[in-house]
Write a protein that holds these residues in place. Structure first.
Motif, PDB file in Angstrom:
ATOM      1  N   SER A  70      -8.519   7.774  -0.496  1.00  0.00           N
ATOM      2  CA  SER A  70      -8.494   6.370   0.031  1.00  0.00           C
ATOM      3  C   SER A  70      -9.115   6.274   1.292  1.00  0.00           C
ATOM      4  O   SER A  70      -8.776   6.991   2.220  1.00  0.00           O
ATOM      5  CB  SER A  70      -6.906   6.250   0.466  1.00  0.00           C
ATOM      6  OG  SER A  70      -6.721   5.098   1.253  1.00  0.00           O
ATOM      7  N   SER A  71     -10.081   5.520   1.496  1.00  0.00           N
ATOM      8  CA  SER A  71     -11.017   5.346   2.972  1.00  0.00           C
ATOM      9  C   SER A  71      -9.908   4.431   3.738  1.00  0.00           C
ATOM     10  O   SER A  71     -10.152   4.516   5.007  1.00  0.00           O
ATOM     11  CB  SER A  71     -12.214   4.416   2.455  1.00  0.00           C
ATOM     12  OG  SER A  71     -11.804   3.277   1.926  1.00  0.00           O
ATOM     13  N   ASP A  72      -9.121   3.587   3.262  1.00  0.00           N
ATOM     14  CA  ASP A  72      -8.247   2.902   4.093  1.00  0.00           C
ATOM     15  C   ASP A  72      -7.351   3.864   4.852  1.00  0.00           C
ATOM     16  O   ASP A  72      -6.965   3.765   5.936  1.00  0.00           O
ATOM     17  CB  ASP A  72      -7.350   2.029   3.417  1.00  0.00           C
ATOM     18  CG  ASP A  72      -7.826   0.764   3.007  1.00  0.00           C
ATOM     19  OD1 ASP A  72      -9.293   0.586   3.392  1.00  0.00           O
ATOM     20  OD2 ASP A  72      -7.575  -0.079   2.164  1.00  0.00           O
ATOM     21  N   GLN A  73      -6.681   4.754   4.329  1.00  0.00           N
ATOM     22  CA  GLN A  73      -5.828   5.855   4.887  1.00  0.00           C
ATOM     23  C   GLN A  73      -6.377   7.050   5.222  1.00  0.00           C
ATOM     24  O   GLN A  73      -5.726   8.075   5.905  1.00  0.00           O
ATOM     25  CB  GLN A  73      -4.626   6.158   3.922  1.00  0.00           C
ATOM     26  CG  GLN A  73      -3.756   4.803   3.561  1.00  0.00           C
ATOM     27  CD  GLN A  73      -2.736   5.125   2.398  1.00  0.00           C
ATOM     28  OE1 GLN A  73      -2.013   6.315   2.766  1.00  0.00           O
ATOM     29  NE2 GLN A  73      -2.416   4.144   1.768  1.00  0.00           N
ATOM     30  N   ASP A  74      -7.736   7.416   4.804  1.00  0.00           N
ATOM     31  CA  ASP A  74      -8.441   8.600   5.217  1.00  0.00           C
ATOM     32  C   ASP A  74      -7.730   9.811   4.788  1.00  0.00           C
ATOM     33  O   ASP A  74      -7.534  10.936   5.460  1.00  0.00           O
ATOM     34  CB  ASP A  74      -8.624   8.595   6.916  1.00  0.00           C
ATOM     35  CG  ASP A  74      -9.854   9.643   7.096  1.00  0.00           C
ATOM     36  OD1 ASP A  74     -10.667   9.978   6.187  1.00  0.00           O
ATOM     37  OD2 ASP A  74      -9.589  10.117   8.249  1.00  0.00           O
ATOM     38  N   ARG A  75      -7.362   9.510   3.666  1.00  0.00           N
ATOM     39  CA  ARG A  75      -6.598  10.779   2.956  1.00  0.00           C
ATOM     40  C   ARG A  75      -6.660  10.593   1.444  1.00  0.00           C
ATOM     41  O   ARG A  75      -6.927   9.590   0.853  1.00  0.00           O
ATOM     42  CB  ARG A  75      -5.217  11.179   3.425  1.00  0.00           C
ATOM     43  CG  ARG A  75      -4.307   9.983   3.014  1.00  0.00           C
ATOM     44  CD  ARG A  75      -2.906  10.163   3.453  1.00  0.00           C
ATOM     45  NE  ARG A  75      -1.940   9.181   2.752  1.00  0.00           N
ATOM     46  CZ  ARG A  75      -1.131   9.364   1.836  1.00  0.00           C
ATOM     47  NH1 ARG A  75      -1.331  10.336   0.993  1.00  0.00           N
ATOM     48  NH2 ARG A  75      -0.332   8.494   1.380  1.00  0.00           N
ATOM     49  N   MET A 115       0.893  -1.245   0.067  1.00  0.00           N
ATOM     50  CA  MET A 115       0.105  -0.135  -0.080  1.00  0.00           C
ATOM     51  C   MET A 115       0.775   1.236   0.041  1.00  0.00           C
ATOM     52  O   MET A 115       0.025   2.434  -0.020  1.00  0.00           O
ATOM     53  CB  MET A 115      -0.860  -0.078   1.348  1.00  0.00           C
ATOM     54  CG  MET A 115      -2.076  -0.933   0.917  1.00  0.00           C
ATOM     55  SD  MET A 115      -3.107  -0.751  -0.400  1.00  0.00           S
ATOM     56  CE  MET A 115      -3.980   0.835  -0.129  1.00  0.00           C
ATOM     57  N   HIS A 116       2.272   1.265   0.161  1.00  0.00           N
ATOM     58  CA  HIS A 116       2.997   2.163  -0.014  1.00  0.00           C
ATOM     59  C   HIS A 116       3.533   2.792  -1.265  1.00  0.00           C
ATOM     60  O   HIS A 116       4.453   2.394  -1.717  1.00  0.00           O
ATOM     61  CB  HIS A 116       4.196   2.299   0.995  1.00  0.00           C
ATOM     62  CG  HIS A 116       3.631   2.005   2.487  1.00  0.00           C
ATOM     63  ND1 HIS A 116       2.928   2.918   3.333  1.00  0.00           N
ATOM     64  CD2 HIS A 116       3.364   0.750   3.072  1.00  0.00           C
ATOM     65  CE1 HIS A 116       2.397   2.386   4.385  1.00  0.00           C
ATOM     66  NE2 HIS A 116       2.934   1.035   4.364  1.00  0.00           N
ATOM     67  N   ASP A 140      -8.410  -0.228  -1.532  1.00  0.00           N
ATOM     68  CA  ASP A 140      -9.138   0.944  -1.191  1.00  0.00           C
ATOM     69  C   ASP A 140      -9.633   1.987  -2.442  1.00  0.00           C
ATOM     70  O   ASP A 140     -10.255   2.839  -2.233  1.00  0.00           O
ATOM     71  CB  ASP A 140      -8.741   1.941  -0.210  1.00  0.00           C
ATOM     72  CG  ASP A 140      -7.397   2.588  -0.921  1.00  0.00           C
ATOM     73  OD1 ASP A 140      -6.831   2.030  -1.895  1.00  0.00           O
ATOM     74  OD2 ASP A 140      -6.810   3.519  -0.154  1.00  0.00           O
ATOM     75  N   GLU A 188       4.035   8.694  -4.907  1.00  0.00           N
ATOM     76  CA  GLU A 188       2.841   9.687  -5.312  1.00  0.00           C
ATOM     77  C   GLU A 188       3.693  10.584  -5.829  1.00  0.00           C
ATOM     78  O   GLU A 188       3.217  11.717  -5.972  1.00  0.00           O
ATOM     79  CB  GLU A 188       2.200  10.069  -3.920  1.00  0.00           C
ATOM     80  CG  GLU A 188       1.502   9.173  -3.372  1.00  0.00           C
ATOM     81  CD  GLU A 188       0.676   9.760  -1.959  1.00  0.00           C
ATOM     82  OE1 GLU A 188       0.118  10.661  -2.207  1.00  0.00           O
ATOM     83  OE2 GLU A 188       0.836   9.145  -1.130  1.00  0.00           O
ATOM     84  N   ILE A 199      -4.642  10.183  -1.964  1.00  0.00           N
ATOM     85  CA  ILE A 199      -3.431   9.636  -2.511  1.00  0.00           C
ATOM     86  C   ILE A 199      -3.257  10.430  -3.816  1.00  0.00           C
ATOM     87  O   ILE A 199      -4.163  10.585  -4.679  1.00  0.00           O
ATOM     88  CB  ILE A 199      -3.612   8.184  -2.953  1.00  0.00           C
ATOM     89  CG1 ILE A 199      -4.094   7.342  -1.519  1.00  0.00           C
ATOM     90  CG2 ILE A 199      -2.513   7.679  -3.536  1.00  0.00           C
ATOM     91  CD1 ILE A 199      -3.164   7.338  -0.479  1.00  0.00           C
TER      92      ILE A 199
END
Length: 150
Positions: free
Chosen positions: A127-132, A7-8, A42, A11, A134
């Motif tokens: 991203s709902s997983d990271q709440d931000r 997931m990283h 996500d 960007e 991407i």
């Protein structure tokens, strides 16, 4: 191993040399879209904004992560300029991956799983997983998105 476990992703908005900006596209820069793909856990139905649209050949590749040696199957997508090969390349052939979208990708030997020439998009998605948001996700192809206005 599936690439969703990585997931990283990078960007940066770095583009490969020679990539051509697409004209006459369905979703222009700034368009609000919805993702119809699950490259990352996500992504499916996530809201997104188009950052860039390009005309190039796009490849799905399977490769072994250079850090862990785990097989990453059917990674979507890398574009011409992010893979190195001699002459022309077809499905099933090996390439060297130059892209660094994910850790362990750059320098790996990969096998082409699929190829397409449909427009390819760089996007920002929520991203709902990271709440931000991407930023500058590379890449989704036109058949993997729909208008966010629909």
């Amino acid at each position: 191993m599936n690439h969703m476990d990585h997931m990283h992703h990078d960007e940066s908005s770095h583009l490969p040399p020679g990539i051509k900006v697409a004209t006459n596209v369905k979703y222009p820069v700034g368009a609000r879209i919805e993702l119809l793909t699950d490259h990352m856990s996500d992504m499916y139905h996530a809201k997104a904004i188009v950052d860039g649209v390009y005309d190039t050949t796009v490849y799905s590749v399977t490769y072994n992560d250079t850090n862990t040696n785990e097989q990453i199957t059917d990674h979507k997508w890398v574009v011409d300029g992010e893979v190195k090969y001699e002459g022309s390349v077809e499905v099933g052939e090996q390439v060297t991956i130059l892209a660094k979208h994910m850790p362990g990708m750059q320098g790996a030997t990969g096998t082409i799983e699929r190829m397409t020439t449909e427009p390819v998009y760089m996007i920002d998605y929520y991203s709902s997983d990271q709440d931000r948001w991407i930023k500058n996700h590379q890449w989704v192809v036109e058949s993997e998105i729909k208008s966010g206005e629909e």
